[in-house]
Design a protein around this motif. Structure first.
Motif, PDB file in Angstrom:
ATOM      1  N   ALA A  22     113.116 -66.868  68.403  1.00  0.00           N
ATOM      2  CA  ALA A  22     112.177 -66.009  67.673  1.00  0.00           C
ATOM      3  C   ALA A  22     110.743 -66.480  67.869  1.00  0.00           C
ATOM      4  CB  ALA A  22     112.544 -65.987  66.192  1.00  0.00           C
ATOM      5  N   THR A  23     110.528 -67.784  67.862  1.00  0.00           N
ATOM      6  CA  THR A  23     109.178 -68.315  68.038  1.00  0.00           C
ATOM      7  C   THR A  23     108.621 -67.956  69.411  1.00  0.00           C
ATOM      8  OG1 THR A  23     109.657 -70.141  66.543  1.00  0.00           O
ATOM      9  CG2 THR A  23     107.789 -70.430  68.039  1.00  0.00           C
ATOM     10  N   GLU A  24     109.442 -68.096  70.436  1.00  0.00           N
ATOM     11  CA  GLU A  24     109.007 -67.745  71.791  1.00  0.00           C
ATOM     12  C   GLU A  24     108.678 -66.256  71.877  1.00  0.00           C
ATOM     13  OE1 GLU A  24     110.770 -68.023  76.338  1.00  0.00           O
ATOM     14  OE2 GLU A  24     111.779 -69.120  74.747  1.00  0.00           O
ATOM     15  N   ARG A  25     109.504 -65.424  71.242  1.00  0.00           N
ATOM     16  CA  ARG A  25     109.258 -63.979  71.266  1.00  0.00           C
ATOM     17  C   ARG A  25     107.971 -63.638  70.533  1.00  0.00           C
ATOM     18  NH1 ARG A  25     115.439 -61.656  70.690  1.00  0.00           N
ATOM     19  NH2 ARG A  25     115.000 -60.245  72.386  1.00  0.00           N
ATOM     20  N   LEU A  26     107.743 -64.278  69.393  1.00  0.00           N
ATOM     21  CA  LEU A  26     106.518 -64.030  68.637  1.00  0.00           C
ATOM     22  C   LEU A  26     105.282 -64.433  69.436  1.00  0.00           C
ATOM     23  CD1 LEU A  26     107.742 -65.174  65.131  1.00  0.00           C
ATOM     24  CD2 LEU A  26     106.975 -62.871  65.738  1.00  0.00           C
ATOM     25  N   ALA A  27     105.361 -65.532  70.165  1.00  0.00           N
ATOM     26  CA  ALA A  27     104.223 -65.984  70.971  1.00  0.00           C
ATOM     27  C   ALA A  27     103.874 -64.956  72.045  1.00  0.00           C
ATOM     28  CB  ALA A  27     104.532 -67.335  71.606  1.00  0.00           C
ATOM     29  N   VAL A  28     104.877 -64.402  72.713  1.00  0.00           N
ATOM     30  CA  VAL A  28     104.617 -63.405  73.758  1.00  0.00           C
ATOM     31  C   VAL A  28     104.062 -62.122  73.142  1.00  0.00           C
ATOM     32  CG1 VAL A  28     105.693 -61.945  75.515  1.00  0.00           C
ATOM     33  CG2 VAL A  28     106.268 -64.374  75.388  1.00  0.00           C
ATOM     34  N   LEU A  29     104.628 -61.696  72.027  1.00  0.00           N
ATOM     35  CA  LEU A  29     104.123 -60.497  71.366  1.00  0.00           C
ATOM     36  C   LEU A  29     102.692 -60.701  70.866  1.00  0.00           C
ATOM     37  CD1 LEU A  29     107.318 -59.413  69.439  1.00  0.00           C
ATOM     38  CD2 LEU A  29     106.128 -58.060  71.182  1.00  0.00           C
ATOM     39  N   ASP A  30     102.389 -61.912  70.403  1.00  0.00           N
ATOM     40  CA  ASP A  30     101.060 -62.200  69.885  1.00  0.00           C
ATOM     41  C   ASP A  30      99.988 -62.063  70.962  1.00  0.00           C
ATOM     42  OD1 ASP A  30      99.511 -62.964  67.570  1.00  0.00           O
ATOM     43  OD2 ASP A  30      99.121 -64.846  68.625  1.00  0.00           O
ATOM     44  N   GLN A  31     100.348 -62.344  72.207  1.00  0.00           N
ATOM     45  CA  GLN A  31      99.396 -62.196  73.305  1.00  0.00           C
ATOM     46  C   GLN A  31      98.943 -60.742  73.456  1.00  0.00           C
ATOM     47  OE1 GLN A  31     101.567 -63.692  76.647  1.00  0.00           O
ATOM     48  NE2 GLN A  31     101.328 -65.828  76.051  1.00  0.00           N
ATOM     49  N   ASN A  32      99.755 -59.808  72.975  1.00  0.00           N
ATOM     50  CA  ASN A  32      99.446 -58.378  73.106  1.00  0.00           C
ATOM     51  C   ASN A  32      99.069 -57.730  71.780  1.00  0.00           C
ATOM     52  OD1 ASN A  32     100.254 -57.659  76.032  1.00  0.00           O
ATOM     53  ND2 ASN A  32     101.853 -59.027  75.280  1.00  0.00           N
ATOM     54  N   ARG A  33      98.910 -58.523  70.752  1.00  0.00           N
ATOM     55  CA  ARG A  33      98.691 -57.994  69.408  1.00  0.00           C
ATOM     56  C   ARG A  33      97.392 -57.201  69.269  1.00  0.00           C
ATOM     57  NH1 ARG A  33     100.045 -61.039  63.886  1.00  0.00           N
ATOM     58  NH2 ARG A  33     102.095 -60.377  64.491  1.00  0.00           N
ATOM     59  N   GLU A  34      96.306 -57.660  69.876  1.00  0.00           N
ATOM     60  CA  GLU A  34      95.026 -56.959  69.736  1.00  0.00           C
ATOM     61  C   GLU A  34      95.136 -55.515  70.214  1.00  0.00           C
ATOM     62  OE1 GLU A  34      90.461 -57.200  71.377  1.00  0.00           O
ATOM     63  OE2 GLU A  34      91.659 -59.015  71.367  1.00  0.00           O
ATOM     64  N   GLN A  35      95.779 -55.315  71.365  1.00  0.00           N
ATOM     65  CA  GLN A  35      95.956 -53.956  71.877  1.00  0.00           C
ATOM     66  C   GLN A  35      96.837 -53.131  70.948  1.00  0.00           C
ATOM     67  OE1 GLN A  35      97.509 -54.470  75.820  1.00  0.00           O
ATOM     68  NE2 GLN A  35      95.492 -54.240  76.730  1.00  0.00           N
ATOM     69  N   MET A  36      97.897 -53.753  70.405  1.00  0.00           N
ATOM     70  CA  MET A  36      98.778 -53.008  69.508  1.00  0.00           C
ATOM     71  C   MET A  36      98.021 -52.551  68.271  1.00  0.00           C
ATOM     72  SD  MET A  36     102.517 -54.789  69.747  1.00  0.00           S
ATOM     73  CE  MET A  36     102.075 -56.506  69.699  1.00  0.00           C
ATOM     74  N   TRP A  37      97.206 -53.438  67.680  1.00  0.00           N
ATOM     75  CA  TRP A  37      96.465 -53.064  66.480  1.00  0.00           C
ATOM     76  C   TRP A  37      95.447 -51.977  66.777  1.00  0.00           C
ATOM     77  CZ3 TRP A  37      97.983 -53.261  61.874  1.00  0.00           C
ATOM     78  CH2 TRP A  37      98.754 -54.307  61.404  1.00  0.00           C
ATOM     79  N   GLN A  38      94.775 -52.073  67.908  1.00  0.00           N
ATOM     80  CA  GLN A  38      93.790 -51.047  68.245  1.00  0.00           C
ATOM     81  C   GLN A  38      94.471 -49.693  68.425  1.00  0.00           C
ATOM     82  OE1 GLN A  38      90.352 -51.423  68.142  1.00  0.00           O
ATOM     83  NE2 GLN A  38      90.589 -49.205  68.089  1.00  0.00           N
ATOM     84  N   ALA A  39      95.648 -49.691  69.029  1.00  0.00           N
ATOM     85  CA  ALA A  39      96.400 -48.446  69.196  1.00  0.00           C
ATOM     86  C   ALA A  39      96.784 -47.863  67.836  1.00  0.00           C
ATOM     87  CB  ALA A  39      97.641 -48.677  70.048  1.00  0.00           C
ATOM     88  N   VAL A  40      97.182 -48.724  66.897  1.00  0.00           N
ATOM     89  CA  VAL A  40      97.536 -48.255  65.555  1.00  0.00           C
ATOM     90  C   VAL A  40      96.309 -47.645  64.868  1.00  0.00           C
ATOM     91  CG1 VAL A  40      98.238 -49.017  63.249  1.00  0.00           C
ATOM     92  CG2 VAL A  40      99.493 -49.814  65.250  1.00  0.00           C
ATOM     93  N   ILE A  41      95.177 -48.313  64.967  1.00  0.00           N
ATOM     94  CA  ILE A  41      93.946 -47.798  64.352  1.00  0.00           C
ATOM     95  C   ILE A  41      93.596 -46.431  64.938  1.00  0.00           C
ATOM     96  CG2 ILE A  41      91.449 -48.153  64.196  1.00  0.00           C
ATOM     97  CD1 ILE A  41      92.124 -51.202  64.036  1.00  0.00           C
ATOM     98  N   ASP A  42      93.615 -46.339  66.271  1.00  0.00           N
ATOM     99  CA  ASP A  42      93.301 -45.057  66.907  1.00  0.00           C
ATOM    100  C   ASP A  42      94.270 -43.966  66.464  1.00  0.00           C
ATOM    101  OD1 ASP A  42      91.208 -46.247  68.234  1.00  0.00           O
ATOM    102  OD2 ASP A  42      92.229 -46.347  70.176  1.00  0.00           O
ATOM    103  N   PHE A  43      95.549 -44.303  66.358  1.00  0.00           N
ATOM    104  CA  PHE A  43      96.538 -43.320  65.944  1.00  0.00           C
ATOM    105  C   PHE A  43      96.272 -42.864  64.500  1.00  0.00           C
ATOM    106  CE2 PHE A  43     100.549 -41.869  64.199  1.00  0.00           C
ATOM    107  CZ  PHE A  43     100.987 -41.004  65.185  1.00  0.00           C
ATOM    108  N   GLU A  44      96.012 -43.821  63.607  1.00  0.00           N
ATOM    109  CA  GLU A  44      95.761 -43.470  62.204  1.00  0.00           C
ATOM    110  C   GLU A  44      94.507 -42.622  62.048  1.00  0.00           C
ATOM    111  OE1 GLU A  44      95.858 -47.270  60.243  1.00  0.00           O
ATOM    112  OE2 GLU A  44      98.050 -47.252  60.136  1.00  0.00           O
ATOM    113  N   VAL A  45      93.467 -42.929  62.816  1.00  0.00           N
ATOM    114  CA  VAL A  45      92.257 -42.100  62.790  1.00  0.00           C
ATOM    115  C   VAL A  45      92.600 -40.692  63.272  1.00  0.00           C
ATOM    116  CG1 VAL A  45      89.996 -41.747  63.865  1.00  0.00           C
ATOM    117  CG2 VAL A  45      90.627 -44.009  62.986  1.00  0.00           C
ATOM    118  N   GLY A  46      93.420 -40.586  64.311  1.00  0.00           N
ATOM    119  CA  GLY A  46      93.843 -39.282  64.809  1.00  0.00           C
ATOM    120  C   GLY A  46      94.564 -38.468  63.752  1.00  0.00           C
TER     121      GLY A  46
END
Length: 180
Positions: free
Chosen positions: A131-155
């Motif tokens: 789980a820790t290894e998976r979280l580390a890899v996902l964390d590398q992409n977190r900024e893009q995921m959050w920005q996508a969520v923000i854009d979607f919610e604004v939409g």
């Protein structure tokens, strides 16, 4: 309770393309998903990733593959790299479907907290990451995921206000983070 989810091909030949099923055991839902539909979307997206990324295209004559695809599998055929790719796929497809892509992150965090770092039995076989290894890899992409969520919610908010041009631009912005 079984803490697992999997995708498997249905049928007994490679002549039956895209006939698959995804199974999520109640043990996994009870221990890591709880009432978080975004986490469930991430898990289903992860399993869908195995299908869409071609992880189920092995030769059906391979006895080990048949064993791993059975309901009572004691072996697995995925690699750590496949699992990381599917975790990212699950987050991405969740965002595209309007779910919080960090649901899969919460799933791993809950599992690690409640059951330890190798709460998926596959992690003990070293062909699945912890789980820790998976979280580390996902964390590398977190900024893009959050920005996508923000854009979607604004939409969504722009749609509610009837501003279709801005809504379209916001949705296109969200999709730009995940072009495939």
């Amino acid at each position: 309770p079984t803490l697992n989810a999997y995708a498997k091909r249905l049928g007994d030949t490679m002549d039956v393309p895209f006939k698959t099923e995804i199974v999520v055991y109640m043990g996994l839902i009870d221990k890591t998903v709880e009432d978080d539909v975004d986490a469930l979307a991430g898990i289903i997206g992860h399993e869908l990733g195995h299908i869409c990324l071609g992880h189920h295209t092995k030769d059906w004559n391979d006895a080990n593959y048949k064993l791993a695809q059975s309901d009572n599998a004691i072996g697995v055929t995925a690699t750590r790299e496949m699992e990381h790719a599917c975790d990212l796929f699950g987050a991405t497809i969740s965002a595209k479907a309007g779910y919080d892509p960090n649901g899969i992150v919460r799933n791993f965090m809950r599992g690690r907290k409640a059951l330890g770092d190798t709460f998926f039995w596959e992690a003990l076989a070293y062909d699945h990451p912890s789980a820790t290894e998976r979280l580390a890899v996902l964390d590398q992409n977190r900024e893009q995921m959050w920005q996508a969520v923000i854009d979607f919610e604004v939409g969504v908010e722009m749609l509610k206000m009837g501003n279709y041009q801005c809504a379209t631009e916001s949705f296109e912005g969200a999709l730009a983070y995940f072009p495939d």
